[in-house]
Design a protein around this motif. Sequence first.
Motif, PDB file in Angstrom:
ATOM      1  N   ARG A 197       0.830  -1.031  -0.024  1.00 51.38           N
ATOM      2  CA  ARG A 197       0.104  -0.061  -0.112  1.00 51.38           C
ATOM      3  C   ARG A 197       0.865   1.421  -0.095  1.00 51.38           C
ATOM      4  O   ARG A 197       0.742   2.174  -0.893  1.00 51.38           O
ATOM      5  CB  ARG A 197      -0.933  -0.027   1.277  1.00 51.38           C
ATOM      6  CG  ARG A 197      -1.986   1.094   1.210  1.00 51.38           C
ATOM      7  CD  ARG A 197      -2.958   0.780   2.315  1.00 51.38           C
ATOM      8  NE  ARG A 197      -2.652  -0.366   3.049  1.00 51.38           N
ATOM      9  CZ  ARG A 197      -2.823  -0.191   4.267  1.00 51.38           C
ATOM     10  NH1 ARG A 197      -3.105   0.717   5.069  1.00 51.38           N
ATOM     11  NH2 ARG A 197      -2.561  -1.480   5.274  1.00 51.38           N
ATOM     12  N   GLN A 212      -6.656 -11.118  -2.142  1.00 53.97           N
ATOM     13  CA  GLN A 212      -7.222 -10.313  -1.280  1.00 53.97           C
ATOM     14  C   GLN A 212      -8.061  -9.019  -1.872  1.00 53.97           C
ATOM     15  O   GLN A 212      -7.915  -8.156  -2.268  1.00 53.97           O
ATOM     16  CB  GLN A 212      -5.848  -9.557  -0.803  1.00 53.97           C
ATOM     17  CG  GLN A 212      -4.868 -10.290   0.024  1.00 53.97           C
ATOM     18  CD  GLN A 212      -5.438 -11.082   1.041  1.00 53.97           C
ATOM     19  OE1 GLN A 212      -6.257 -10.315   1.985  1.00 53.97           O
ATOM     20  NE2 GLN A 212      -5.228 -12.111   1.616  1.00 53.97           N
ATOM     21  N   ASP A 214     -10.413  -7.093  -0.577  1.00 55.26           N
ATOM     22  CA  ASP A 214     -10.695  -5.623   0.011  1.00 55.26           C
ATOM     23  C   ASP A 214      -9.522  -5.031  -0.340  1.00 55.26           C
ATOM     24  O   ASP A 214      -9.852  -3.762  -0.469  1.00 55.26           O
ATOM     25  CB  ASP A 214     -10.701  -5.966   1.599  1.00 55.26           C
ATOM     26  CG  ASP A 214     -12.160  -6.657   1.983  1.00 55.26           C
ATOM     27  OD1 ASP A 214     -12.977  -7.051   1.127  1.00 55.26           O
ATOM     28  OD2 ASP A 214     -12.350  -7.002   3.424  1.00 55.26           O
ATOM     29  N   PHE A 215      -8.326  -5.522  -0.418  1.00 51.15           N
ATOM     30  CA  PHE A 215      -7.121  -4.724  -0.894  1.00 51.15           C
ATOM     31  C   PHE A 215      -7.485  -4.254  -2.264  1.00 51.15           C
ATOM     32  O   PHE A 215      -7.347  -3.090  -2.389  1.00 51.15           O
ATOM     33  CB  PHE A 215      -6.107  -5.690  -0.651  1.00 51.15           C
ATOM     34  CG  PHE A 215      -4.753  -4.958  -1.122  1.00 51.15           C
ATOM     35  CD1 PHE A 215      -3.877  -4.074  -0.234  1.00 51.15           C
ATOM     36  CD2 PHE A 215      -4.367  -5.087  -2.468  1.00 51.15           C
ATOM     37  CE1 PHE A 215      -2.791  -3.406  -0.772  1.00 51.15           C
ATOM     38  CE2 PHE A 215      -3.279  -4.429  -2.857  1.00 51.15           C
ATOM     39  CZ  PHE A 215      -2.416  -3.808  -1.859  1.00 51.15           C
ATOM     40  N   ARG A 217     -10.129  -4.069  -3.772  1.00 50.27           N
ATOM     41  CA  ARG A 217     -11.350  -2.890  -3.937  1.00 50.27           C
ATOM     42  C   ARG A 217     -10.825  -1.601  -3.364  1.00 50.27           C
ATOM     43  O   ARG A 217     -11.303  -0.620  -4.097  1.00 50.27           O
ATOM     44  CB  ARG A 217     -12.340  -3.339  -3.083  1.00 50.27           C
ATOM     45  CG  ARG A 217     -13.829  -2.462  -3.174  1.00 50.27           C
ATOM     46  CD  ARG A 217     -14.955  -3.392  -2.501  1.00 50.27           C
ATOM     47  NE  ARG A 217     -15.374  -4.744  -3.136  1.00 50.27           N
ATOM     48  CZ  ARG A 217     -15.832  -5.666  -2.351  1.00 50.27           C
ATOM     49  NH1 ARG A 217     -15.505  -5.841  -1.003  1.00 50.27           N
ATOM     50  NH2 ARG A 217     -15.879  -7.063  -3.046  1.00 50.27           N
ATOM     51  N   ALA A 218     -10.067  -1.659  -2.299  1.00 54.79           N
ATOM     52  CA  ALA A 218      -9.606  -0.248  -1.772  1.00 54.79           C
ATOM     53  C   ALA A 218      -8.453   0.440  -2.789  1.00 54.79           C
ATOM     54  O   ALA A 218      -8.604   1.697  -3.006  1.00 54.79           O
ATOM     55  CB  ALA A 218      -9.198  -0.449  -0.437  1.00 54.79           C
ATOM     56  N   LEU A 219      -7.669  -0.494  -3.457  1.00 49.68           N
ATOM     57  CA  LEU A 219      -6.494   0.158  -3.923  1.00 49.68           C
ATOM     58  C   LEU A 219      -6.391  -0.060  -5.444  1.00 49.68           C
ATOM     59  O   LEU A 219      -5.487   0.956  -6.041  1.00 49.68           O
ATOM     60  CB  LEU A 219      -5.168  -0.206  -3.122  1.00 49.68           C
ATOM     61  CG  LEU A 219      -5.121   0.302  -1.706  1.00 49.68           C
ATOM     62  CD1 LEU A 219      -4.011  -0.329  -1.093  1.00 49.68           C
ATOM     63  CD2 LEU A 219      -4.753   1.739  -1.946  1.00 49.68           C
ATOM     64  N   ASP A 221      -6.650   0.585  -9.282  1.00 49.47           N
ATOM     65  CA  ASP A 221      -6.940   1.315 -10.430  1.00 49.47           C
ATOM     66  C   ASP A 221      -7.849   0.383 -11.139  1.00 49.47           C
ATOM     67  O   ASP A 221      -8.650   1.045 -11.977  1.00 49.47           O
ATOM     68  CB  ASP A 221      -5.687   2.072 -11.218  1.00 49.47           C
ATOM     69  CG  ASP A 221      -5.068   2.923 -10.077  1.00 49.47           C
ATOM     70  OD1 ASP A 221      -5.556   4.072  -9.655  1.00 49.47           O
ATOM     71  OD2 ASP A 221      -3.837   2.685  -9.980  1.00 49.47           O
ATOM     72  N   ASP A 238     -14.950  -0.176  -8.712  1.00 52.97           N
ATOM     73  CA  ASP A 238     -16.494   0.191  -8.480  1.00 52.97           C
ATOM     74  C   ASP A 238     -17.210  -0.166  -9.493  1.00 52.97           C
ATOM     75  O   ASP A 238     -18.434  -0.439  -9.410  1.00 52.97           O
ATOM     76  CB  ASP A 238     -16.216   1.813  -8.468  1.00 52.97           C
ATOM     77  CG  ASP A 238     -15.505   2.421  -9.616  1.00 52.97           C
ATOM     78  OD1 ASP A 238     -14.637   1.585 -10.117  1.00 52.97           O
ATOM     79  OD2 ASP A 238     -15.799   3.444 -10.075  1.00 52.97           O
TER      80      ASP A 238
END
Lengths: 275, 223
Positions: A197, A212, A214-215, A217-219, A221, A238
């Motif tokens: 991250r 992973q 969640d990783f 989804r969050a980070l 591109d 998204d």
Amino acid sequence: MRVEGAACVNEPREQSVLRLEGVGKSLGGRRILNDVSLSLRKGELKVLIGPSGAGKSTLLQCANCLIRPDQGEIFLDGERLNQHNSGQLRLFRRQVGMIFQDFNLFDHLSAQGNVSIALEKVRGLSRREAGERALAELARVGLADRAALYPAELSGGQKQRVALARALAMDPRAILLDEPTSALDPELVGEVLAVIRDLAAGGMTMLMATHQMDFARALADEILFMDNGRIIEQGGPDVLLRQGAGTRTLDFCTRLSLELAGRDGLKANGLELLP
Amino acid sequence: MLEDIYAVAGELPYILFGSLITLEVVFFSLALGLVLGIPLALAQVYGPPALIRLVGLYVWFFRGTPILVLLYLFYFGLFIALRLDVSALASSCIVLGLTSAAYQAQIFRGGIEALPHGQLKAARALGMSDLQGIRHVILPQALRLALPGWSNEFSILLKDSALVHVLGVPELLAASHHVASRTGGHFTYYILAGLIYLSITLVGLKLLRGLEAKTRLPGHAHA
Ligand SMILES: Nc1ncnc2c1ncn2[C@@H]1O[C@H](COP(=O)(O)OP(=O)(O)OP(=O)(O)O)[C@@H](O)[C@H]1O
Ligand SMILES: [Mg+2]
């Protein structure tokens, strides 16, 4: 091709660092990669997901020519790689870092030795310079105090962080990561993802196979969903993972989390998901 | 009794000289076997199919032919036919060395193949050439793994070195045999020879054990 006017201003940002065009690979008479194209722009993090056997590892290894693709082209900073020129190949590989699922640290070298060996032998630094740079890279992944330890004396998470330091020491233009946390005990996943991250935040260009979600989804591109040697869906998290998106990607991720939940049964709330 | 001891003591320099020749044969044969064995092993693991077959042939030949046959073949046959003036001592070292290379190649191959595939891959991924990867990553680990097997090869070669007395090399067995026939003290001198072989083995294996301990990697000790 020259682009006129205002577009030129954007060109350095827009040009891809690493680009694959129509890459294909057969192994043992089977088509394992089929016409895969992708490009990573500076600072982008793309995540590769897909079922086991989809070809993720093969694709990542083709992307720095550890496995030589039998079709397609690879470009680094817009320059086509000639994979038959061994000097160019070595220069290319050293600019594209690779992180393996099972670390592949050199067992006969200390953490510091693992990071410094290529600095010395490939980049030609003196032993002292290489050692100092190695220490700096180890500090960057939070392992300054473990520099003298050997791989057999490190935890899985620490080993993977040494591997990251080793790749970073080459000043890579991009880093490829093949399920960097899959071989780790759940409680060690976080420390490795935290380093990745930080790298992403620092503008490192990365392509990472991972489960992973969640990783991702969050980070990420962009998420690339692979099956049967092809990228069959790609888009921002998204879009692909939106509730009710109806994508194969979402379907896969839902099954993945159900499997995880099933496996961990009663201690489901112990699931190691990223903050 | 005292006279006997004086008699043996009188022959000792001759027998100790033989021991030195034995050590010399063992040293040069092991060295030649090492220098050839490593590239043979690398060729067997990383070489193209044609080379692998060629090395296989070499290994098969030298493992499959009795050392005595090779000693006669090289000393009385090959070197004469090639008009090469090679001493009996040198011929012995060459034959034992070439034979040892075949065995050592298998020992080193075992060490190389015991390493995970990812090692060379990781070296390549850092921009190392295959040669650099082998030199800096593969061999340091493979040689460590090969050391116990290599100690074995040392003790076998020491015993094989007794064979070279057939070419008239005055090594330990030849010297003992000579003295024994001259004095008639067969029992005494063969026991002495045996004890010297045992001592060399003991010291050699101790040294190699020491090397193993010295090169053992942290975190790999068997508690
Ligand atoms: N050397 C090889 N020879 C033949 N087939 C191979 C070889 N290497 C990989 N394969 C096959 O290629 C396919 C893709 O493998 P790959 O390891 O790239 O999948 P993956 O997506 O990384 O899977 P996983 O999630 O299990 O790591 C698999 O079906 C595998 O069996
Ligand atoms: Mg894989």
